[in-house]
Structure formats: structure tokens, C-alpha cells
Scaffold this motif. Structure first.
Motif, PDB file in Angstrom:
ATOM      1  N   PHE A 148       0.846  -1.192   0.000  1.00 23.95           N
ATOM      2  CA  PHE A 148       0.000   0.000   0.000  1.00 23.95           C
ATOM      3  C   PHE A 148       0.879   1.239   0.000  1.00 23.95           C
ATOM      4  O   PHE A 148       1.938   1.274   0.640  1.00 23.95           O
ATOM      5  N   GLN A 149       0.431   2.266  -0.724  1.00 26.42           N
ATOM      6  CA  GLN A 149       1.090   3.572  -0.759  1.00 26.42           C
ATOM      7  C   GLN A 149       0.077   4.623  -0.328  1.00 26.42           C
ATOM      8  O   GLN A 149      -1.114   4.504  -0.653  1.00 26.42           O
ATOM      9  N   ILE A 150       0.538   5.649   0.354  1.00 24.19           N
ATOM     10  CA  ILE A 150      -0.304   6.801   0.657  1.00 24.19           C
ATOM     11  C   ILE A 150       0.496   8.077   0.393  1.00 24.19           C
ATOM     12  O   ILE A 150       1.718   8.085   0.449  1.00 24.19           O
ATOM     13  N   GLY A 156       6.505   6.768  -7.532  1.00 23.68           N
ATOM     14  CA  GLY A 156       7.225   5.621  -6.987  1.00 23.68           C
ATOM     15  C   GLY A 156       6.574   4.281  -7.247  1.00 23.68           C
ATOM     16  O   GLY A 156       7.147   3.246  -6.896  1.00 23.68           O
ATOM     17  N   ARG A 157       5.395   4.284  -7.856  1.00 25.93           N
ATOM     18  CA  ARG A 157       4.677   3.025  -8.051  1.00 25.93           C
ATOM     19  C   ARG A 157       5.269   2.125  -9.144  1.00 25.93           C
ATOM     20  O   ARG A 157       5.321   0.896  -8.963  1.00 25.93           O
ATOM     21  N   ARG A 162       6.976  -3.377 -10.978  1.00 32.00           N
ATOM     22  CA  ARG A 162       7.862  -4.147 -11.843  1.00 32.00           C
ATOM     23  C   ARG A 162       8.824  -5.062 -11.078  1.00 32.00           C
ATOM     24  O   ARG A 162       9.150  -6.156 -11.547  1.00 32.00           O
ATOM     25  N   ALA A 163       9.304  -4.620  -9.932  1.00 28.63           N
ATOM     26  CA  ALA A 163      10.412  -5.324  -9.285  1.00 28.63           C
ATOM     27  C   ALA A 163      10.032  -6.080  -8.015  1.00 28.63           C
ATOM     28  O   ALA A 163      10.847  -6.858  -7.501  1.00 28.63           O
ATOM     29  N   TYR A 164       8.840  -5.879  -7.486  1.00 23.20           N
ATOM     30  CA  TYR A 164       8.453  -6.546  -6.242  1.00 23.20           C
ATOM     31  C   TYR A 164       8.438  -8.058  -6.398  1.00 23.20           C
ATOM     32  O   TYR A 164       7.964  -8.599  -7.396  1.00 23.20           O
ATOM     33  N   ASP A 165       8.940  -8.742  -5.377  1.00 23.73           N
ATOM     34  CA  ASP A 165       8.903 -10.201  -5.311  1.00 23.73           C
ATOM     35  C   ASP A 165       8.666 -10.569  -3.846  1.00 23.73           C
ATOM     36  O   ASP A 165       9.438 -10.149  -2.974  1.00 23.73           O
ATOM     37  N   VAL A 179      14.589   3.046  -4.049  1.00 22.83           N
ATOM     38  CA  VAL A 179      14.452   3.459  -5.450  1.00 22.83           C
ATOM     39  C   VAL A 179      13.110   4.137  -5.668  1.00 22.83           C
ATOM     40  O   VAL A 179      13.018   5.175  -6.349  1.00 22.83           O
ATOM     41  N   SER A 180      12.053   3.576  -5.087  1.00 23.51           N
ATOM     42  CA  SER A 180      10.716   4.166  -5.211  1.00 23.51           C
ATOM     43  C   SER A 180      10.697   5.579  -4.629  1.00 23.51           C
ATOM     44  O   SER A 180      10.115   6.504  -5.222  1.00 23.51           O
ATOM     45  N   PHE A 181      11.320   5.759  -3.475  1.00 21.99           N
ATOM     46  CA  PHE A 181      11.348   7.079  -2.843  1.00 21.99           C
ATOM     47  C   PHE A 181      12.243   8.036  -3.612  1.00 21.99           C
ATOM     48  O   PHE A 181      11.934   9.228  -3.729  1.00 21.99           O
TER      49      PHE A 181
END
Length: 243
Positions: A148-150, A156-157, A162-165, A179-181
Motif C-alpha cells: 500500500f502507498q499513501i 514511486g509506483r 515491476r520489481a516486487y517479489d 528506489v521508489s522514494f
């Protein structure tokens, strides 16, 4: 503006938040947006906030007060039997704070809205992660929606998608969040360091690694500079375009 992320892994939960608040370009401050509670061996929780600062501070203060004065009729984050009940408590508290401002005659109630990420684990239950809306309702992270993002979410999404595992280590997940930040900070001046990191390991039932990441942090600088170089290299490697 704000940027906060809660990420669910096979190994547990990882949270990262910025600390910048602003009421105009000449009124910028640093306020913590990541809050924690624990009873070691029994429960550990992390809460991230985005939205009106007065609202989120009131919510956290009320939750702290309820921890002190908890009873059967007045549960707290330190006494609720499950993370679902913890999410209900936070949602009810958020709704109450916003309603008090609306009922107090303050105009444009949406100005006082806030959104919250709550994650943690209570003994005999799994780690759980929730996104709580201003209305007090909430949703839970699932395998198809594992983070979740707020706040300022859009920049940053892409890297998260693409890279989440889920099998990532905590170190790899922290690098992904950095990297997202970095992408968000470079695109939006209202999000900035220092960043607050918190890790919760599954079944540890206590707070894990906690770290404040300043702009001069060696790991942060290496990730930020390395990501910029990698993007330039990837761009240069793409085939040319004929006009």
C-alpha cells in the motif's frame, strides 16, 4: 505532501515514510509519520500517516491515551485480540477525529482528511497489512495487492509493480523502497529525506530494524546515484528511432 509505503513479504513487513510537511514553499518542516507500538513476544504494530497533520497527530495521541486507559469497554492497540480489531480501532479513531472537526463547524471537512497504513502481528495470528480511509473503512493487503502507498504515490509506483517479489529479503525490499522514494523525491519537491524505515519479521513479535535515513546516508546516496546511472545506461542501450 507525503509518501509512505507498507510492503508485505514472505518474511514479514517493511515500512518506509518520508518526514516532510509543507504549508507553502516557505513553510517546510520535518515531522515523523511512522509510529510503532509493541509488547515484545506478544505483538508489534506500525502505523504510517498521510494527510492533514493536525488530524494524524490527534489520531496518534488518542491511540496512545487509550493504551494507558485500556479496559474491556475501551480497547487499545495493546489489548485488541487481532490485527483486524486493531484496524477497526484505528479506523474508528480516524473517523471520530474528522467528524469532530466537521461537527465543530469547520468548513471543507475534506481539508482535514487523512489516510493511514497499519501493519503488524499479534500472537497466534499472521502479519497483516491494512489501508485505512478517512471514512474509517479499510482494506487488507492480499497476494494480488501486496503493498500500500499513501500520499504522493504515482512516481514511486512503477518500480514497485515491476520489481516486487514476495520472496525478497529485507535488504532487497529496502533497496526497492529506496528506489521508489528516490523517484518520488526527484519528481516532487514536497517529498524529501530524512526517511524512516521499520522492519517487522514474521513471528518475531517485536519491532525489528528501525532506521532514519538522512540525505547523507551512504546507502541512500549509493542507491540514488546508482539508479540514475542505471537509467541513463538503459536509455542509451535502447535502439535508435528513425524520423
Amino acid at each position: 505532501m507525503t509518501y509512505c509505503v507498507g510492503l508485505q513479504l514472505d518474511r514479514g513487513l517493511v515500512f518506509l515514510s518520508d518526514t516532510r510537511t509543507n504549508a507553502g514553499v516557505d513553510n517546510i518542516s520535518v515531522f515523523r509519520k511512522l509510529f510503532t507500538w509493541e509488547i515484545p513476544g506478544e505483538r508489534a504494530m506500525v502505523l504510517l500517516t498521510a494527510g492533514n497533520l493536525a488530524t494524524t497527530q490527534a489520531v496518534v495521541s488518542l491511540l496512545d491515551e487509550r493504551n494507558v486507559a485500556a479496559s474491556e469497554r475501551s480497547p487499545s492497540l495493546l489489548t485488541v485480540p487481532s490485527m483486524f480489531q486493531a484496524a477497526r480501532l484505528v479506523g474508528d479513531t480516524l473517523q471520530q477525529v474528522i467528524a469532530e472537526r466537521r461537527d465543530g463547524g469547520q468548513s471543507q471537512a475534506s481539508t482535514f482528511n487523512a489516510t493511514i497504513i497499519l501493519g503488524g502481528q499479534i500472537k497466534d495470528g499472521p502479519p497483516r497489512l491494512y489501508l485505512i480511509y478517512p471514512e474509517g473503512n479499510f482494506i487488507e493487503a492480499q497476494p494480488d495487492t501486496p503493498f500500500f502507498q499513501i500520499g504522493e504515490t504515482k512516481y514511486g509506483r512503477p518500480i514497485l509493480v515491476r520489481a516486487y517479489d514476495p520472496a525478497m529479503s529485507f535488504e532487497e525490499a529496502t533497496k526497492l523502497l529506496m528506489v521508489s522514494f528516490d523517484s518520488t523525491i526527484k519528481a516532487n519537491l514536497s517529498v524529501s529525506t530524512p526517511l524512516d524505515l521499520q522492519v517487522l519479521e514474521t513471528d518475531a513479535l517485536r519491532l525489528g530494524v528501525s532506521r532514519r535515513i538522512e540525505d547523507t546516508d551512504a546507502d541512500w546516496r549509493a542507491i540514488s546515484d546508482g539508479w540514475s546511472d542505471a537509467l541513463r545506461s538503459a536509455f542509451d542501450s535502447l535502439p535508435g528511432v528513425t524520423l
